[in-house]
Write an enzyme that holds these catalytic residues in place. Structure first.
Site, mmCIF file in Angstrom:
data_model
loop_
_atom_site.group_PDB
_atom_site.id
_atom_site.type_symbol
_atom_site.label_atom_id
_atom_site.label_comp_id
_atom_site.label_asym_id
_atom_site.label_seq_id
_atom_site.Cartn_x
_atom_site.Cartn_y
_atom_site.Cartn_z
ATOM 1 N N HIS A 7 -11.373 7.108 2.980
ATOM 2 C CA HIS A 7 -10.685 7.473 4.216
ATOM 3 C C HIS A 7 -10.733 8.968 4.462
ATOM 4 O O HIS A 7 -10.981 9.746 3.555
ATOM 5 C CB HIS A 7 -9.227 6.981 4.243
ATOM 6 C CG HIS A 7 -8.355 7.530 3.149
ATOM 7 N ND1 HIS A 7 -8.181 6.898 1.938
ATOM 8 C CD2 HIS A 7 -7.591 8.657 3.091
ATOM 9 C CE1 HIS A 7 -7.342 7.607 1.189
ATOM 10 N NE2 HIS A 7 -6.985 8.685 1.860
ATOM 11 N N HIS A 79 -7.303 15.818 4.294
ATOM 12 C CA HIS A 79 -8.113 15.568 3.099
ATOM 13 C C HIS A 79 -9.106 14.444 3.351
ATOM 14 O O HIS A 79 -9.026 13.729 4.345
ATOM 15 C CB HIS A 79 -7.246 15.272 1.871
ATOM 16 C CG HIS A 79 -6.469 13.997 1.903
ATOM 17 N ND1 HIS A 79 -5.171 13.921 2.328
ATOM 18 C CD2 HIS A 79 -6.797 12.726 1.546
ATOM 19 C CE1 HIS A 79 -4.735 12.673 2.224
ATOM 20 N NE2 HIS A 79 -5.722 11.919 1.761
ATOM 21 N N GLU A 130 -9.481 13.813 -2.401
ATOM 22 C CA GLU A 130 -8.762 12.775 -3.136
ATOM 23 C C GLU A 130 -9.813 11.858 -3.751
ATOM 24 O O GLU A 130 -10.783 11.485 -3.077
ATOM 25 C CB GLU A 130 -7.870 11.991 -2.158
ATOM 26 C CG GLU A 130 -7.101 10.838 -2.795
ATOM 27 C CD GLU A 130 -6.218 10.082 -1.783
ATOM 28 O OE1 GLU A 130 -6.413 10.228 -0.562
ATOM 29 O OE2 GLU A 130 -5.348 9.326 -2.240
HETATM 30 CO CO CO Z 1 -5.442 9.891 1.154
#
Ligand code: CO
Length: 134
Positions: A7, A79, A130
């Site tokens: 994502h 992020h 991440e």
């Molecule tokens: Co995230």
């Protein structure tokens, strides 16, 4: 080591307003909102088929996205999340290359119930990364 793009996360000051933009203007299917007190955010997900967009709103007093929103009051890309097969192997590799792991340095359970770690943006081309074990 990294696999698919899981994502892209966008920090927003008003999750309901941001969800409406994605739903009504962009015609996206937006999930119900989910409060994640351990991460200091409330999130919704937008499943695009090949990847997801995550909209994040601060939750609680010391949300990790509060400072970001002070600098970017209308919101912004916060992020990017890449999938990994083995979070502990990924962590070992990051530490051995000198990359800085945020927080305790140990995996936390993320928004999808899977272990995640965050890597310092200064070590990754100015982007908070991440890693999520899938
Ligand atoms: Co995230």
């Amino acid at each position: 080591m990294i696999g698919k793009l899981n994502h892209v996360a966008i920090a927003v000051p008003d999750l309901a307003a941001a969800s409406a933009i994605y739903r009504e203007q962009l015609g996206a299917k937006v999930s119900a909102s989910q409060a994640l007190p351990h991460h200091g955010v409330t999130v919704v997900f937008i499943d695009l088929g090949n990847t997801k967009v995550e909209l994040l709103e601060p939750l609680g007093e010391d949300s990790p996205i509060a400072a970001f929103l002070e600098k970017n009051p209308s919101g912004g890309m916060h992020h990017i999340c890449y999938e990994v097969d083995d979070i502990n192997a990924a962590l070992d590799r990051m530490k051995s290359t000198g990359a800085r792991v945020l927080g305790s340095g140990e995996p936390k359970v993320g928004a999808h119930g899977k272990p995640v770690v965050f890597l310092h943006p200064k070590d990754f081309c100015g982007t908070l990364v991440e890693l999520e074990q899938v």
